[in-house]
Write a protein that holds these residues in place. Structure first.
Motif, PDB file in Angstrom:
ATOM      1  N   GLN A 140       0.852  -1.314  -0.020  1.00 29.22           N
ATOM      2  CA  GLN A 140      -0.004  -0.021  -0.017  1.00 29.22           C
ATOM      3  C   GLN A 140       1.004   1.195  -0.059  1.00 29.22           C
ATOM      4  OE1 GLN A 140      -2.963  -0.173   2.931  1.00 29.22           O
ATOM      5  NE2 GLN A 140      -3.817   2.025   2.888  1.00 29.22           N
ATOM      6  N   ALA A 141       0.392   2.440  -0.659  1.00 28.57           N
ATOM      7  CA  ALA A 141       1.088   3.351  -0.778  1.00 28.57           C
ATOM      8  C   ALA A 141       0.693   4.442   0.476  1.00 28.57           C
ATOM      9  CB  ALA A 141       0.761   4.303  -2.085  1.00 28.57           C
ATOM     10  N   TYR A 142       1.474   5.202   0.881  1.00 31.86           N
ATOM     11  CA  TYR A 142       1.324   6.349   1.914  1.00 31.86           C
ATOM     12  C   TYR A 142       1.969   7.583   1.416  1.00 31.86           C
ATOM     13  CZ  TYR A 142      -0.066   2.265   4.601  1.00 31.86           C
ATOM     14  OH  TYR A 142      -0.928   1.204   5.087  1.00 31.86           O
ATOM     15  N   PRO A 143       1.495   8.241   0.286  1.00 36.08           N
ATOM     16  CA  PRO A 143       2.163   9.572  -0.003  1.00 36.08           C
ATOM     17  C   PRO A 143       2.440  10.465   1.040  1.00 36.08           C
ATOM     18  CG  PRO A 143       0.486   8.619  -1.777  1.00 36.08           C
ATOM     19  CD  PRO A 143       0.205   7.993  -0.169  1.00 36.08           C
ATOM     20  N   ASP A 144       1.555  10.662   2.102  1.00 37.87           N
ATOM     21  CA  ASP A 144       1.771  11.719   2.945  1.00 37.87           C
ATOM     22  C   ASP A 144       2.750  11.402   3.998  1.00 37.87           C
ATOM     23  OD1 ASP A 144       0.032   9.778   3.829  1.00 37.87           O
ATOM     24  OD2 ASP A 144      -1.312  11.269   4.803  1.00 37.87           O
ATOM     25  N   ALA A 145       3.464  10.452   4.003  1.00 30.69           N
ATOM     26  CA  ALA A 145       4.452   9.697   5.086  1.00 30.69           C
ATOM     27  C   ALA A 145       5.538  10.609   5.070  1.00 30.69           C
ATOM     28  CB  ALA A 145       4.503   8.366   4.971  1.00 30.69           C
ATOM     29  N   ASP A 146       5.422  11.680   4.942  1.00 29.79           N
ATOM     30  CA  ASP A 146       6.887  12.437   5.159  1.00 29.79           C
ATOM     31  C   ASP A 146       7.040  12.787   6.617  1.00 29.79           C
ATOM     32  OD1 ASP A 146       4.469  14.227   5.324  1.00 29.79           O
ATOM     33  OD2 ASP A 146       5.854  16.106   5.001  1.00 29.79           O
ATOM     34  N   ARG A 147       6.072  12.580   7.529  1.00 24.94           N
ATOM     35  CA  ARG A 147       6.388  12.685   8.914  1.00 24.94           C
ATOM     36  C   ARG A 147       6.160  11.113   9.224  1.00 24.94           C
ATOM     37  NH1 ARG A 147       7.384  17.446  11.207  1.00 24.94           N
ATOM     38  NH2 ARG A 147       6.582  19.479   9.995  1.00 24.94           N
ATOM     39  N   LEU A 148       6.301  10.567  10.505  1.00 29.79           N
ATOM     40  CA  LEU A 148       6.096   9.243  10.763  1.00 29.79           C
ATOM     41  C   LEU A 148       4.692   9.056  10.998  1.00 29.79           C
ATOM     42  CD1 LEU A 148       8.452   8.982  13.711  1.00 29.79           C
ATOM     43  CD2 LEU A 148       8.997   8.139  11.396  1.00 29.79           C
ATOM     44  N   ARG A 149       4.219   7.911  10.177  1.00 28.26           N
ATOM     45  CA  ARG A 149       2.812   7.688  10.404  1.00 28.26           C
ATOM     46  C   ARG A 149       2.728   6.360  10.879  1.00 28.26           C
ATOM     47  NH1 ARG A 149      -1.399   7.992   5.422  1.00 28.26           N
ATOM     48  NH2 ARG A 149      -3.022   6.710   6.237  1.00 28.26           N
ATOM     49  N   VAL A 150       1.587   6.502  11.848  1.00 27.39           N
ATOM     50  CA  VAL A 150       1.457   5.264  12.804  1.00 27.39           C
ATOM     51  C   VAL A 150       0.600   4.239  12.185  1.00 27.39           C
ATOM     52  CG1 VAL A 150       0.630   4.212  14.877  1.00 27.39           C
ATOM     53  CG2 VAL A 150       1.919   6.351  14.912  1.00 27.39           C
ATOM     54  N   LEU A 151       1.087   2.636  11.634  1.00 26.57           N
ATOM     55  CA  LEU A 151       0.412   2.043  11.147  1.00 26.57           C
ATOM     56  C   LEU A 151      -0.077   0.994  11.900  1.00 26.57           C
ATOM     57  CD1 LEU A 151       1.949   1.996   7.687  1.00 26.57           C
ATOM     58  CD2 LEU A 151      -0.075   3.011   8.374  1.00 26.57           C
ATOM     59  N   ARG A 152       0.486   0.802  13.292  1.00 30.96           N
ATOM     60  CA  ARG A 152       0.207  -0.275  14.338  1.00 30.96           C
ATOM     61  C   ARG A 152       0.447   0.504  15.679  1.00 30.96           C
ATOM     62  NH1 ARG A 152       2.690  -5.845  13.273  1.00 30.96           N
ATOM     63  NH2 ARG A 152       1.080  -5.934  11.442  1.00 30.96           N
ATOM     64  N   GLN A 153      -0.762   0.477  16.153  1.00 35.60           N
ATOM     65  CA  GLN A 153      -0.385   1.125  17.768  1.00 35.60           C
ATOM     66  C   GLN A 153      -0.073   0.239  18.831  1.00 35.60           C
ATOM     67  OE1 GLN A 153      -0.261   4.741  18.363  1.00 35.60           O
ATOM     68  NE2 GLN A 153       0.369   3.857  19.987  1.00 35.60           N
ATOM     69  N   GLY A 154       0.929   0.309  19.602  1.00 38.90           N
ATOM     70  CA  GLY A 154       1.120  -0.602  20.799  1.00 38.90           C
ATOM     71  C   GLY A 154       0.538   0.037  21.798  1.00 38.90           C
ATOM     72  N   GLY A 155       0.745  -0.464  22.862  1.00 43.06           N
ATOM     73  CA  GLY A 155       0.218   0.134  24.399  1.00 43.06           C
ATOM     74  C   GLY A 155       1.169   1.271  24.709  1.00 43.06           C
ATOM     75  N   THR A 156       0.551   1.402  25.906  1.00 46.06           N
ATOM     76  CA  THR A 156       1.543   2.506  26.542  1.00 46.06           C
ATOM     77  C   THR A 156       2.992   2.197  26.944  1.00 46.06           C
ATOM     78  OG1 THR A 156      -0.589   3.220  27.933  1.00 46.06           O
ATOM     79  CG2 THR A 156       1.547   3.960  28.706  1.00 46.06           C
ATOM     80  N   ASN A 157       3.620   3.242  26.313  1.00 41.60           N
ATOM     81  CA  ASN A 157       5.130   2.978  26.454  1.00 41.60           C
ATOM     82  C   ASN A 157       5.682   1.980  25.633  1.00 41.60           C
ATOM     83  OD1 ASN A 157       5.765   5.382  27.995  1.00 41.60           O
ATOM     84  ND2 ASN A 157       5.026   4.139  29.900  1.00 41.60           N
TER      85      ASN A 157
END
Length: 300
Positions: A167-184
């Motif tokens: 999949q393309a993410y053309p707007d990912a010049d900044r870090l783009r979260v694709l999987r979120q983990g738990g706290t810390n």
């Protein structure tokens, strides 16, 4: 022809037709595919033959006249071989160009070491912080990144690859979260085509996975906002290339860093790109072994 390279050729052809400021300098590579554009714009499409140093020098001259040159070849010829001209004719002169490479670290591995350039991004780092480095992970990211680059006068390196994400993410010049983990949760940063192997490698792990196609400038604000105690970098070029940037960005934050990428040792082996990915531990299974061992050591 790879999809990223085809996207580059199509976009470059369109830019030459649309913008009279756009110029193109070649050293034979892709000259046949760009011959129609050269026929329409003979004053702005220059093929200097197999003279890569001259190619970059000509680009510097064109930039001094106000044109916006695109320069294209295999990474090993464009960056490694012509590094002095990049340093002097572009960087030292304070002019920009858009350098577009193919071959990446070992896409041309069947041709031997002459076609391998895992150290290209590290060479740009040696010039200071003025260069923007784009490493698309999908063909659909190529056109917007190239158009963005030609709309400025900044020095830009666009690194194309045969590897690609689903999949393309053309707007990912900044870090783009694709999987979120738990706290810390540990943060795993995947650059360009390393995203899909990284997602596969971390399946079932409590980690946050973030993606970018722009390692320079690296989104250090996003890094600080997302990072826990552990940070893992997964880059498609020399391992550790971005380590210093991460360490500086988090100098006041206790952290552990694992930098994964192409190993420093010359393997002196042929094989196709998939072989080299596996030998350097950059396939999903190799990444999982390295990341798992790193995270286990943090708990022991």
């Amino acid at each position: 022809m790879t999809a990223m390279r085809a996207a580059f050729l199509d976009t470059t052809t369109a830019l030459l037709d649309e913008d009279p400021r756009t110029a193109l300098v070649l050293a034979d590579i892709s000259a046949s595919q760009l011959a129609p554009a050269a026929h329409r714009h003979p004053d702005r499409v220059l093929n200097v033959g197999i003279r890569e140093q001259l190619m970059v020098g000509v680009a510097g001259g064109l930039a001094l006249t106000g044109l916006r040159p695109i320069v294209h070849s295999y990474a090993t010829f464009l960056v490694d071989r012509a590094y002095e001209q990049i340093k002097l004719d572009l960087d030292h002169q304070g002019v920009g160009a858009v350098l577009v490479s193919i071959g990446a670290s070992f896409d041309g591995s069947a041709e031997g070491r002459t076609h391998q350039s895992p150290g290209d991004v590290a060479l740009f780092d040696s010039l200071g912080d003025g260069w923007t480095v784009r490493v698309p992970g999908h063909p659909d990211e190529v056109a917007p990144l190239l158009r963005n680059a030609t709309a400025t006068d900044d020095p830009v390196y666009l690194r194309l690859s045969e590897q690609r994400n689903a999949q393309a993410y053309p707007d990912a010049d900044r870090l783009r979260v694709l999987r979120q983990g738990g706290t810390n949760a540990p943060l795993v940063v995947a650059v360009g085509p390393m995203l899909d192997p990284t997602l596969a490698a971390t399946e079932g792990m409590d980690v946050t996975v973030a993606y970018t196609h722009t390692p320079r400038p690296l989104d250090t604000a996003g890094l600080r906002a997302l990072a826990g105690t552990e940070v893992v970098l997964v880059e498609p070029y020399l391992a550790g290339t971005s380590s210093a940037i991460v360490s500086r960005a988090m100098a006041d934050v206790p952290h552990r860093l694992l930098a994964l990428g192409v190993g420093q040792t010359d393997l002196r082996r042929y094989g196709d790109p998939a072989d080299h990915v596996r030998w350097h531990g950059l396939d999903a299974s190799g990444l999982r072994r390295s990341i798992s061992a790193f995270l286990r050591s943090a708990r022991s």
